[in-house]
Design a protein around this motif. Structure first.
Motif, PDB file in Angstrom:
ATOM      1  N   GLY A 125      -2.611  15.034  20.199  1.00 47.35           N
ATOM      2  CA  GLY A 125      -1.768  13.930  19.774  1.00 47.35           C
ATOM      3  C   GLY A 125      -1.730  12.816  20.800  1.00 47.35           C
ATOM      4  O   GLY A 125      -1.773  11.628  20.457  1.00 47.35           O
ATOM      5  N   ALA A 126      -1.647  13.190  22.080  1.00 45.50           N
ATOM      6  CA  ALA A 126      -1.638  12.187  23.140  1.00 45.50           C
ATOM      7  C   ALA A 126      -2.946  11.406  23.157  1.00 45.50           C
ATOM      8  O   ALA A 126      -2.950  10.176  23.285  1.00 45.50           O
ATOM      9  N   LEU A 127      -4.051  12.103  23.021  1.00 48.86           N
ATOM     10  CA  LEU A 127      -5.351  11.439  23.025  1.00 48.86           C
ATOM     11  C   LEU A 127      -5.482  10.511  21.816  1.00 48.86           C
ATOM     12  O   LEU A 127      -6.043   9.405  21.921  1.00 48.86           O
ATOM     13  N   ARG A 128      -4.939  10.920  20.688  1.00 46.27           N
ATOM     14  CA  ARG A 128      -4.981  10.072  19.496  1.00 46.27           C
ATOM     15  C   ARG A 128      -4.194   8.777  19.726  1.00 46.27           C
ATOM     16  O   ARG A 128      -4.662   7.688  19.369  1.00 46.27           O
ATOM     17  N   THR A 131      -6.184   6.477  22.019  1.00 48.24           N
ATOM     18  CA  THR A 131      -7.314   5.863  21.330  1.00 48.24           C
ATOM     19  C   THR A 131      -6.842   4.746  20.405  1.00 48.24           C
ATOM     20  O   THR A 131      -7.464   3.677  20.325  1.00 48.24           O
ATOM     21  N   GLN A 132      -5.740   4.969  19.698  1.00 47.32           N
ATOM     22  CA  GLN A 132      -5.207   3.965  18.784  1.00 47.32           C
ATOM     23  C   GLN A 132      -4.807   2.684  19.511  1.00 47.32           C
ATOM     24  O   GLN A 132      -4.795   1.605  18.913  1.00 47.32           O
ATOM     25  N   LEU A 193     -13.380  13.118  23.129  1.00 49.44           N
ATOM     26  CA  LEU A 193     -13.524  11.676  22.955  1.00 49.44           C
ATOM     27  C   LEU A 193     -14.430  11.344  21.774  1.00 49.44           C
ATOM     28  O   LEU A 193     -14.176  10.390  21.026  1.00 49.44           O
ATOM     29  N   ARG A 194     -15.493  12.129  21.582  1.00 47.25           N
ATOM     30  CA  ARG A 194     -16.339  11.900  20.399  1.00 47.25           C
ATOM     31  C   ARG A 194     -15.567  12.186  19.120  1.00 47.25           C
ATOM     32  O   ARG A 194     -15.650  11.432  18.141  1.00 47.25           O
ATOM     33  N   ASP A 195     -14.788  13.280  19.113  1.00 52.22           N
ATOM     34  CA  ASP A 195     -13.999  13.622  17.930  1.00 52.22           C
ATOM     35  C   ASP A 195     -12.965  12.548  17.622  1.00 52.22           C
ATOM     36  O   ASP A 195     -12.554  12.387  16.466  1.00 52.22           O
ATOM     37  N   ALA A 196     -12.528  11.815  18.653  1.00 49.60           N
ATOM     38  CA  ALA A 196     -11.564  10.729  18.455  1.00 49.60           C
ATOM     39  C   ALA A 196     -12.224   9.466  17.919  1.00 49.60           C
ATOM     40  O   ALA A 196     -11.534   8.477  17.653  1.00 49.60           O
ATOM     41  N   GLY A 197     -13.544   9.500  17.742  1.00 50.46           N
ATOM     42  CA  GLY A 197     -14.251   8.370  17.166  1.00 50.46           C
ATOM     43  C   GLY A 197     -14.809   7.389  18.165  1.00 50.46           C
ATOM     44  O   GLY A 197     -15.306   6.319  17.771  1.00 50.46           O
ATOM     45  N   ALA A 262     -14.236  11.426  31.857  1.00 47.35           N
ATOM     46  CA  ALA A 262     -14.941  11.189  30.597  1.00 47.35           C
ATOM     47  C   ALA A 262     -14.513   9.849  30.036  1.00 47.35           C
ATOM     48  O   ALA A 262     -13.323   9.495  30.101  1.00 47.35           O
ATOM     49  N   TRP A 263     -15.442   9.117  29.485  1.00 48.13           N
ATOM     50  CA  TRP A 263     -15.127   7.790  28.983  1.00 48.13           C
ATOM     51  C   TRP A 263     -15.913   7.484  27.716  1.00 48.13           C
ATOM     52  O   TRP A 263     -16.993   8.034  27.475  1.00 48.13           O
ATOM     53  N   GLY A 264     -15.304   6.645  26.892  1.00 54.30           N
ATOM     54  CA  GLY A 264     -15.937   6.206  25.657  1.00 54.30           C
ATOM     55  C   GLY A 264     -15.339   4.891  25.215  1.00 54.30           C
ATOM     56  O   GLY A 264     -14.295   4.468  25.704  1.00 54.30           O
ATOM     57  N   ARG A 265     -16.002   4.274  24.249  1.00 52.44           N
ATOM     58  CA  ARG A 265     -15.636   2.913  23.832  1.00 52.44           C
ATOM     59  C   ARG A 265     -15.305   2.886  22.339  1.00 52.44           C
ATOM     60  O   ARG A 265     -15.970   3.539  21.529  1.00 52.44           O
ATOM     61  N   ARG A 266     -14.275   2.123  22.022  1.00 55.23           N
ATOM     62  CA  ARG A 266     -13.911   1.949  20.613  1.00 55.23           C
ATOM     63  C   ARG A 266     -14.767   0.843  20.009  1.00 55.23           C
ATOM     64  O   ARG A 266     -14.943  -0.224  20.596  1.00 55.23           O
TER      65      ARG A 266
END
Length: 267
Positions: A125-128, A131-132, A193-197, A262-266
């Motif tokens: 939930g925190a990661l969601r 990401t939002q 992070l991938r699962d979060a889109g 770990a890092w990713g981009r929206r």
């Protein structure tokens, strides 16, 4: 670095005097890692950053230097007592629980949390929420420990002093697990992070094997949890005193658990 993990309370309570010492040692050990990634994302003037579970001041201040004069840094934590003095200029300090509260408004070019989610019961939930909060093109950087990858305080277990140190570190892990910490969480971050889109997901890991800051961190940590170690039958006061004396004498090569970034981009 200080979000609450369960209703039993955060093991390393920010209300204790040793918390400030720990924040200083963690900054010395890990700020170069954090800002190597932040600078790689191109975070600069005019951008907006959310520092989740800020704990101390070092990361909010470092972000502020990069986004000033027209950007913004929102530093949040359940307990803002160690970071509130950083408020002002581009830095806003807000009491906030990433596990329960909606994200701050406005959208962010960077959302960062270090040594936070491993202690949060509702990590997904925190990661969601984090990401939002990203703007399109924004970066999420999550850095968390993975004690199961490297569980030893003294990887070179060469004698009784090192064996005692490692036994006390095992006791620390037992206390953490009892409060809901996921001791293998760091390695799961790329998948999370991938699962979060998020896109362009990458990760690396870092841990010092010996450093003066490791000794400072260990001393402060053990002093914070010694009562719980003794109460749980994981160590005696005599063993803890002996270990603290060994740390102070500089006879131990002390390591940390790996910090997985770990890092990713929206999109």
């Amino acid at each position: 670095m200080a979000e609450r993990e369960t209703d039993q309370g955060y093991l390393l309570d920010n209300g204790q005097a040793e918390a400030g010492v720990r924040f200083g040692a963690l900054a010395e050990l890990f700020d170069p890692v954090t800002f190597r990634h932040v600078d790689g994302f191109g975070i600069g003037a005019g951008m907006r950053c959310w520092e989740v579970g800020a704990g101390g001041t070092s990361v909010p201040l470092g972000l502020a230097e990069r986004v000033a004069p027209d950007g913004a840094v929102v530093a949040t934590d359940i307990d803002v007592s160690w970071v509130r003095d950083a408020a002002g200029g581009v830095i806003e300090v807000v009491r906030h629980d990433v596990a329960a509260d909606p994200p701050p408004g406005g959208g962010f070019d960077l959302v960062h949390a270090r040594l936070v989610l491993v202690h949060v019961a509702d990590r997904a939930g925190a990661l969601r929420r984090m990401t939002q909060a990203l703007r399109p093109g924004g970066w999420l950087l999550v850095e968390d420990a993975d004690p199961s990858l490297q569980p030893l305080l003294c990887p070179d277990e060469s004698g009784p002093e090192q064996r005692l140190a490692n036994r006390l570190r095992a006791g620390f892990r037992t206390l953490m697990a009892g409060r809901g910490a996921d001791l293998a969480y760091g390695r799961t971050l790329p998948r999370a992070l991938r699962d979060a889109g998020l896109r362009a997901v990458q990760a690396d890991a870092y841990f010092p094997i010996t450093s003066p800051a490791c000794a400072v961190l260990e001393d402060a940590t053990v002093r914070q949890i010694r009562g719980r170690l003794v109460a749980a039958g994981l160590a005696t006061d005599e063993e803890i005193d002996r270990h603290l004396a060994n740390v102070a004498a500089g006879r131990l090569d002390l390591a940390t658990a790996p910090l997985v970034s770990a890092w990713g981009r929206r999109e």
